[in-house]
Design a protein around this motif. Structure first.
Motif, PDB file in Angstrom:
ATOM      1  N   ASP A   1      -1.291  34.518  -1.676  1.00  0.00           N
ATOM      2  CA  ASP A   1      -2.585  35.179  -1.524  1.00  0.00           C
ATOM      3  C   ASP A   1      -2.475  36.253  -0.454  1.00  0.00           C
ATOM      4  O   ASP A   1      -1.536  36.261   0.353  1.00  0.00           O
ATOM      5  CB  ASP A   1      -3.677  34.180  -1.159  1.00  0.00           C
ATOM      6  N   ALA A   2      -3.447  37.141  -0.462  1.00  0.00           N
ATOM      7  CA  ALA A   2      -3.434  38.249   0.484  1.00  0.00           C
ATOM      8  C   ALA A   2      -3.738  37.750   1.891  1.00  0.00           C
ATOM      9  O   ALA A   2      -4.353  36.696   2.090  1.00  0.00           O
ATOM     10  CB  ALA A   2      -4.455  39.301   0.064  1.00  0.00           C
ATOM     11  N   GLY A   3      -3.300  38.525   2.856  1.00  0.00           N
ATOM     12  CA  GLY A   3      -3.562  38.180   4.246  1.00  0.00           C
ATOM     13  C   GLY A   3      -2.546  38.825   5.157  1.00  0.00           C
ATOM     14  O   GLY A   3      -1.499  39.302   4.712  1.00  0.00           O
ATOM     15  N   PRO A   4      -2.839  38.865   6.443  1.00  0.00           N
ATOM     16  CA  PRO A   4      -1.899  39.475   7.391  1.00  0.00           C
ATOM     17  C   PRO A   4      -0.612  38.680   7.485  1.00  0.00           C
ATOM     18  O   PRO A   4      -0.579  37.473   7.219  1.00  0.00           O
ATOM     19  CB  PRO A   4      -2.676  39.456   8.714  1.00  0.00           C
TER      20      PRO A   4
ATOM     21  N   THR B   1     -11.013  35.749  -2.857  1.00  0.00           N
ATOM     22  CA  THR B   1     -11.430  37.144  -2.684  1.00  0.00           C
ATOM     23  C   THR B   1     -11.269  37.882  -4.007  1.00  0.00           C
ATOM     24  O   THR B   1     -10.405  37.535  -4.820  1.00  0.00           O
ATOM     25  CB  THR B   1     -10.587  37.848  -1.603  1.00  0.00           C
ATOM     26  N   PRO B   2     -12.089  38.888  -4.246  1.00  0.00           N
ATOM     27  CA  PRO B   2     -12.000  39.609  -5.525  1.00  0.00           C
ATOM     28  C   PRO B   2     -10.738  40.463  -5.607  1.00  0.00           C
ATOM     29  O   PRO B   2     -10.131  40.812  -4.593  1.00  0.00           O
ATOM     30  CB  PRO B   2     -13.260  40.482  -5.520  1.00  0.00           C
TER      31      PRO B   2
ATOM     32  N   THR C   1      -3.020  49.716   4.299  1.00  0.00           N
ATOM     33  CA  THR C   1      -2.042  48.619   4.323  1.00  0.00           C
ATOM     34  C   THR C   1      -1.198  48.550   3.060  1.00  0.00           C
ATOM     35  O   THR C   1      -0.170  47.865   3.041  1.00  0.00           O
ATOM     36  CB  THR C   1      -2.759  47.267   4.500  1.00  0.00           C
ATOM     37  N   LEU C   2      -1.605  49.225   2.001  1.00  0.00           N
ATOM     38  CA  LEU C   2      -0.917  49.093   0.712  1.00  0.00           C
ATOM     39  C   LEU C   2       0.207  50.117   0.579  1.00  0.00           C
ATOM     40  O   LEU C   2       0.031  51.302   0.866  1.00  0.00           O
ATOM     41  CB  LEU C   2      -1.909  49.277  -0.441  1.00  0.00           C
TER      42      LEU C   2
ATOM     43  N   ALA D   1      -1.531  43.528  -0.726  1.00  0.00           N
ATOM     44  CA  ALA D   1      -0.806  43.851  -1.956  1.00  0.00           C
ATOM     45  C   ALA D   1      -1.223  42.974  -3.128  1.00  0.00           C
ATOM     46  O   ALA D   1      -1.373  43.450  -4.263  1.00  0.00           O
ATOM     47  CB  ALA D   1       0.696  43.733  -1.712  1.00  0.00           C
ATOM     48  N   LEU D   2      -1.418  41.672  -2.875  1.00  0.00           N
ATOM     49  CA  LEU D   2      -1.721  40.754  -3.971  1.00  0.00           C
ATOM     50  C   LEU D   2      -3.146  40.884  -4.481  1.00  0.00           C
ATOM     51  O   LEU D   2      -3.491  40.284  -5.508  1.00  0.00           O
ATOM     52  CB  LEU D   2      -1.456  39.315  -3.525  1.00  0.00           C
ATOM     53  N   LEU D   3      -3.981  41.651  -3.798  1.00  0.00           N
ATOM     54  CA  LEU D   3      -5.347  41.855  -4.267  1.00  0.00           C
ATOM     55  C   LEU D   3      -5.414  42.865  -5.408  1.00  0.00           C
ATOM     56  O   LEU D   3      -6.423  42.939  -6.104  1.00  0.00           O
ATOM     57  CB  LEU D   3      -6.238  42.349  -3.118  1.00  0.00           C
ATOM     58  N   TYR D   4      -4.342  43.619  -5.593  1.00  0.00           N
ATOM     59  CA  TYR D   4      -4.372  44.717  -6.558  1.00  0.00           C
ATOM     60  C   TYR D   4      -3.680  44.331  -7.861  1.00  0.00           C
ATOM     61  O   TYR D   4      -2.663  43.633  -7.871  1.00  0.00           O
ATOM     62  CB  TYR D   4      -3.700  45.961  -5.970  1.00  0.00           C
ATOM     63  N   SER D   5      -4.252  44.815  -8.945  1.00  0.00           N
ATOM     64  CA  SER D   5      -3.672  44.615 -10.274  1.00  0.00           C
ATOM     65  C   SER D   5      -3.932  45.874 -11.094  1.00  0.00           C
ATOM     66  O   SER D   5      -4.656  46.771 -10.666  1.00  0.00           O
ATOM     67  CB  SER D   5      -4.289  43.394 -10.961  1.00  0.00           C
ATOM     68  N   GLY D   6      -3.348  45.917 -12.278  1.00  0.00           N
ATOM     69  CA  GLY D   6      -3.571  47.049 -13.175  1.00  0.00           C
ATOM     70  C   GLY D   6      -2.364  47.927 -13.385  1.00  0.00           C
ATOM     71  O   GLY D   6      -2.320  48.698 -14.346  1.00  0.00           O
TER      72      GLY D   6
END
Length: 595
Positions: free
Chosen positions: A242-245, A299-300, A333-334, A381-386
């Motif tokens: 999952d996302a996070g610092p 998180t979304p 951050t991405l 990074a893990l919050l993004y898709s597509g």
């Protein structure tokens, strides 16, 4: 006649594409009702490059085909096999796929069975693996669960092969693979770990893609991949889900420690210290991560869109147009990393610190099919898709850029289909617009609409033109042999005897061939100008194959036409139907007066 019915509208040199590696020099003459395809003969090869004159007097041609526009089939677009394959966009829009995605999130096996039934397709692991790779909306946890089963091993193989990991360093390829799915945790009843199984499967397929460029075997590739996962476990506590610092390192494992530990399996140092050090540095700086589990995500997710997509084709050593990626908003951050064998990316990675958009260009440094892969890094990074998991790209020679296709039956009745190429997109536009318009005009009046006399005179005149330009009458000696250098008075052509001539392709390319000596199969000017110059090294390798390949026999008797005389003969020929019609009217009038 000052104003003949047939007029020359457009003419220019072109390349006839024989295959992806071979072109022939050709010259097209477009009249308002016919198209003439000619082969240029160059005493001075630079003369063909001069397109400022429509029909220079110093050019000579061998006429290859003459076709009526009403019998010509024109296609401005390429037959693209990639359009027939599964692409991310077509997968996303297909209603069957949308239904499949929804059902897959509940029960993968039932979804796959229903999909195969709807598509009237048999159980094809290769097709299924590619479809799972292209369908970005799939539940990543369900995908990992399905692929980690032993019964799905052939689908998993096709899924991994679809990434195109050839030439990619194994730790980078591992990141791309892990970010594409969520591997389930081991169950209490199972004696094997899904992660171990998936890692070994990945290493095996990566090795198969890179066996020709690495010095070690599959077993060592598997051990190396396991060592990377173990290093990640020791440094970061496991694969991030999952996302996070970023967290602090759990243990301080130095590069030397990692290299020394791996040498227990690689005593011969088949994997160099330098490569091991780079892998250690990469994993120490950024932990391995896998796709999030939608069922436990708090998180979304955010979408990355390709505002301008990756082109399916690239021209060899020519930079592509910008490919643009867009986020919902800027994210400092991405970082998106770009990977691909024999592909140069400018820039090599993308950041979104100041803007929600970033772009890059691609340059292909070798010919053939390539694959572009993306990987993400950063705390979000893990919050993004597509992003597509893999993008196939075909790097082609420059002559494949501006093409159009023609199909017709030639003077012998044989069906022919040709692809022609020009260097300038403006010239291609002129040809495609002119051909399409003139074919429509010529086809507007159907042959059945002409009376029998006009149809007969048109057919006779056209056949006479074909015979004059392509076949023709040749002077013959009494022993039945053709007379060298013979010509018909006022015909505008010369006949050249080359029955014993053979052409060295290397001499032709270097411009040292004698007058009228031309290769039947390869262009004499393509590698002397523009982007074709960049391919000369590969051409030299092609020439070094065999003597039979380098020397091409030349047709024994060839008629040469100048551009001016060709235009004149075609225009004079168009008067034949009018002359015959006048004679018919005169005969009919005389018959009426006598009666």
């Amino acid at each position: 006649m000052d104003d003949p019915p047939r007029k020359l509208l457009l003419s220019s040199p072109v390349l006839q594409v024989a295959n992806t590696n071979t072109v022939k020099d050709r010259f097209l003459f477009l009249f308002n009702d016919i198209l003439v395809i000619a082969k240029p003969i160059m005493q001075d090869q630079d003369s063909l490059l001069d397109t400022t004159k429509r029909s220079p007097l110093n050019r000579k041609f061998i006429i290859k085909s003459v076709v009526q526009l009403r019998n010509l089939r024109f296609n401005a677009d390429r037959d693209d096999s990639q359009k027939k394959s599964l692409s991310s966009s077509t997968v996303r829009e297909h209603p069957v796929i949308r239904s499949f995605v929804l059902q897959f999130s509940r029960e993968p096996d039932q979804a796959i069975a229903a999909f195969l039934e709807k598509m009237n397709s048999r159980d094809d692991p290769a097709m299924l693996g590619q479809m799972l790779l292209k369908t970005l909306e799939l539940d990543r946890a369900k995908l990992g669960e399905y692929l980690s089963r032993r019964t799905s091993k052939f689908v998993l193989k096709a899924y991994i092969d679809g990434f195109g990991f050839a030439g990619m360093r194994i730790d980078k390829a591992l990141r791309v693979f892990l970010q594409s799915l969520h591997i389930p945790s081991p169950s209490r009843s199972s004696h094997s770990s899904p992660l171990d199984y998936m890692i070994d499967a990945f290493a095996s397929r990566w090795y198969e893609a890179n066996a020709s460029i690495v010095a070690y075997d599959k077993d060592l590739a598997i051990r190396l991949t396991r060592a990377l996962v173990q290093l990640n476990e020791v440094l970061h506590g496991g694969i991030v889900q999952d996302a996070g610092p970023a967290t602090h390192l759990r243990r301080n494992v130095t590069s030397r420690d990692f290299i020394d530990a791996f040498r227990r399996y690689d005593a011969r140092c088949l994997v160099s210290d330098e490569i091991l050090d780079k892998m250690h540095t990469s994993i120490r700086r950024e932990p391995l991560s896998q796709a999030r589990n939608p069922a436990t995500a708090t998180t979304p997710s955010y979408s990355i869109t390709l505002k301008r997509p990756v082109p399916p084709r690239l021209t060899y050593r020519m930079q592509s147009e910008p490919i643009i990626l867009r986020l919902g908003q800027a994210d400092p951050t991405l970082v998106i990393h770009l990977h691909g064998q024999d592909l140069i990316f400018d820039p090599p990675f993308l950041t979104f610190t100041r803007s929600a958009e970033a772009s890059f260009r691609i340059t292909g440094t070798s010919l053939g099919p390539k694959t572009l892969n993306f990987s993400r890094s950063g705390q979000n990074a893990l919050l993004y898709s597509g992003l597509p998991l893999s993008c196939p790209v075909l790097v082609e020679r420059s002559f494949m850029r501006n093409t159009f296709q023609l199909a017709f039956a030639n003077h012998t009745g044989a069906k022919r289909r040709y692809m022609f190429s020009v260097d300038d997109p403006v010239i291609r536009h002129n040809w495609t617009v002119s051909l399409k318009r003139q074919i429509e005009v010529a086809s507007a009046v159907p042959v059945a609409g002409l009376n029998r006399f006009h149809q007969a005179t048109d057919d006779v005149a056209f056949r006479v033109l074909q015979d004059a330009l392509i076949l023709g009458d040749v002077e013959w000696e009494k022993n039945g042999r053709p007379v060298p250098g013979s010509s018909l008075p006022g015909s505008g052509y010369e006949l050249v005897n080359r029955s014993t001539s053979r052409l060295s392709f290397r001499n032709c390319v270097n411009g040292s061939s004698s007058a009228h000596v031309r290769s039947k199969s390869r262009s004499a000017i393509y590698h002397r100008q523009g982007l074709g110059k960049l391919e000369q090294q590969e051409l030299d390798a092609l020439l070094a194959s065999t003597e039979e390949d380098r020397e091409v026999p030349i047709e024994p008797m060839t008629r040469l036409w100048s551009g001016k005389d060709l235009e004149m003969v075609c225009q004079q020929n168009s008067v034949i139907p009018l002359a015959l019609a006048s004679l018919r009217i005169g005969v009919a009038a005389n018959g009426t007066s006598h009666s």
